[in-house]
Design a protein around this motif. Structure first.
Motif, short mmCIF file in Angstrom:
data_model
loop_
_atom_site.label_atom_id
_atom_site.label_comp_id
_atom_site.label_asym_id
_atom_site.label_seq_id
_atom_site.Cartn_x
_atom_site.Cartn_y
_atom_site.Cartn_z
N GLY A 172 -0.58 0.65 17.18
CA GLY A 172 -1.55 0.65 16.18
C GLY A 172 -1.61 -0.72 14.75
N PHE A 173 -2.37 0.03 13.71
CA PHE A 173 -1.92 -1.21 12.38
C PHE A 173 -1.71 -0.67 11.93
CE2 PHE A 173 -4.84 -3.13 9.41
CZ PHE A 173 -4.43 -4.42 9.80
N SER A 174 -0.53 -1.67 11.17
CA SER A 174 -0.37 -0.99 9.65
C SER A 174 -0.45 -1.83 8.30
CB SER A 174 1.55 -1.49 9.79
OG SER A 174 1.73 -0.85 8.99
N LEU A 175 -1.52 -1.80 7.32
CA LEU A 175 -1.60 -2.11 6.40
C LEU A 175 -0.59 -1.80 5.17
CD1 LEU A 175 -3.83 -3.84 4.98
CD2 LEU A 175 -5.42 -1.95 4.44
N THR A 176 -0.67 -1.86 4.48
CA THR A 176 -0.16 -2.30 3.01
C THR A 176 -0.68 -3.33 2.04
OG1 THR A 176 2.09 -2.12 4.53
CG2 THR A 176 2.65 -2.33 1.47
N TRP A 177 -1.31 -1.61 0.96
CA TRP A 177 -1.86 -2.39 -0.10
C TRP A 177 -1.63 -1.95 -1.92
CZ3 TRP A 177 -3.74 -0.06 -4.32
CH2 TRP A 177 -4.47 -0.39 -5.04
N ASN A 178 -1.15 -3.39 -2.87
CA ASN A 178 -0.56 -2.55 -3.50
C ASN A 178 -1.16 -4.00 -5.08
OD1 ASN A 178 1.34 -5.16 -2.98
ND2 ASN A 178 1.38 -4.17 -5.23
N ASP A 179 -1.47 -3.20 -6.39
CA ASP A 179 -1.80 -3.56 -7.25
C ASP A 179 -1.13 -4.17 -7.66
OD1 ASP A 179 -3.46 -4.21 -9.26
OD2 ASP A 179 -4.78 -2.08 -9.51
N VAL B 191 -0.59 -6.74 7.80
CA VAL B 191 -0.98 -7.03 6.71
C VAL B 191 -1.12 -6.51 5.14
CG1 VAL B 191 -3.18 -7.78 5.96
CG2 VAL B 191 -2.85 -7.76 8.06
N HIS B 192 -0.36 -7.44 4.55
CA HIS B 192 -0.04 -7.20 2.92
C HIS B 192 -1.40 -7.56 2.18
CE1 HIS B 192 3.07 -7.66 -0.70
NE2 HIS B 192 2.05 -6.67 -0.26
N VAL B 193 -1.65 -6.74 1.58
CA VAL B 193 -2.65 -7.00 0.44
C VAL B 193 -2.34 -7.03 -0.48
CG1 VAL B 193 -4.92 -6.85 -0.35
CG2 VAL B 193 -5.23 -6.63 1.94
N GLY B 194 -1.72 -7.79 -1.31
CA GLY B 194 -0.41 -7.78 -2.71
C GLY B 194 -1.35 -8.47 -4.01
N ALA B 195 -1.22 -7.72 -4.48
CA ALA B 195 -1.41 -7.90 -6.09
C ALA B 195 -0.46 -9.40 -6.22
CB ALA B 195 -1.27 -7.55 -7.62
N VAL B 196 -0.83 -10.73 -7.17
CA VAL B 196 0.15 -11.35 -6.95
C VAL B 196 -0.26 -11.71 -9.08
CG1 VAL B 196 -0.84 -13.26 -5.44
CG2 VAL B 196 -2.04 -12.98 -7.35
N ALA C 260 6.49 -8.18 -1.79
CA ALA C 260 5.64 -9.58 -0.13
C ALA C 260 6.79 -9.48 0.51
CB ALA C 260 5.87 -10.27 -0.98
N GLU C 261 8.51 -9.79 -0.36
CA GLU C 261 9.88 -9.67 0.58
C GLU C 261 10.47 -8.06 1.09
OE1 GLU C 261 12.64 -11.85 -1.47
OE2 GLU C 261 11.55 -14.17 -0.77
N ALA C 262 9.88 -7.31 0.56
CA ALA C 262 10.45 -5.91 1.88
C ALA C 262 9.98 -5.46 2.19
CB ALA C 262 10.24 -5.11 0.26
N VAL C 263 8.25 -5.97 2.48
CA VAL C 263 7.51 -5.29 2.76
C VAL C 263 7.70 -5.94 3.88
CG1 VAL C 263 4.77 -5.39 3.53
CG2 VAL C 263 5.56 -4.32 1.20
N PHE D 215 -0.04 -11.97 4.23
CA PHE D 215 0.25 -11.45 3.02
C PHE D 215 -1.32 -11.85 2.48
CE2 PHE D 215 0.54 -12.08 -1.42
CZ PHE D 215 1.04 -11.56 -1.44
N VAL D 216 -2.03 -11.48 1.70
CA VAL D 216 -3.54 -11.56 1.41
C VAL D 216 -3.49 -11.42 0.57
CG1 VAL D 216 -6.00 -11.00 1.47
CG2 VAL D 216 -4.81 -10.61 3.22
N PRO D 217 -3.20 -12.24 -0.82
CA PRO D 217 -2.91 -12.45 -1.91
C PRO D 217 -4.42 -11.94 -3.24
CG PRO D 217 -2.71 -14.76 -1.31
CD PRO D 217 -3.42 -14.11 -0.44
N SER D 218 -4.10 -11.62 -3.75
CA SER D 218 -5.14 -10.62 -4.37
C SER D 218 -5.03 -9.81 -5.65
CB SER D 218 -5.58 -9.54 -3.68
OG SER D 218 -5.01 -8.02 -3.67
#
Length: 69
Positions: free
Chosen positions: A2-9, A33-38, A55-58, A63-66
């Motif tokens: 499967g595909f795993s996505l992690t997102w955080n604000d 993929v991790h889409v994470g707030a910078v 990001a290090e924990a995930v 990593f996609v900064p957002s």
């Protein structure tokens, strides 16, 4: 297979969090993929510490900064 996505604000302050969020994230399977707030709370005093810790924990492959409101 499967595909795993992690997102955080906005993150933080993660190192001071008594619920041990970083430990819980590190126990999860590695994300594709991790889409994470910078941006993090307390950014003026701790720089980018909280987004980096997240990001290090995930441990994602990408990593996609957002940040968005």
């Amino acid at each position: 297979g499967g595909f795993s996505l992690t997102w955080n604000d906005t993150a933080g302050p993660l190192r001071d969090d008594p619920s041990r969020v970083l430990d819980r994230l590190a126990r999860r399977p590695r994300a594709d993929v991790h889409v994470g707030a910078v941006q993090g709370f307390g950014q003026y005093t701790n720089g980018l510490r909280d987004p980096r810790d997240y990001a290090e924990a995930v441990r994602s492959r990408v990593f996609v900064p957002s940040h968005h409101d």
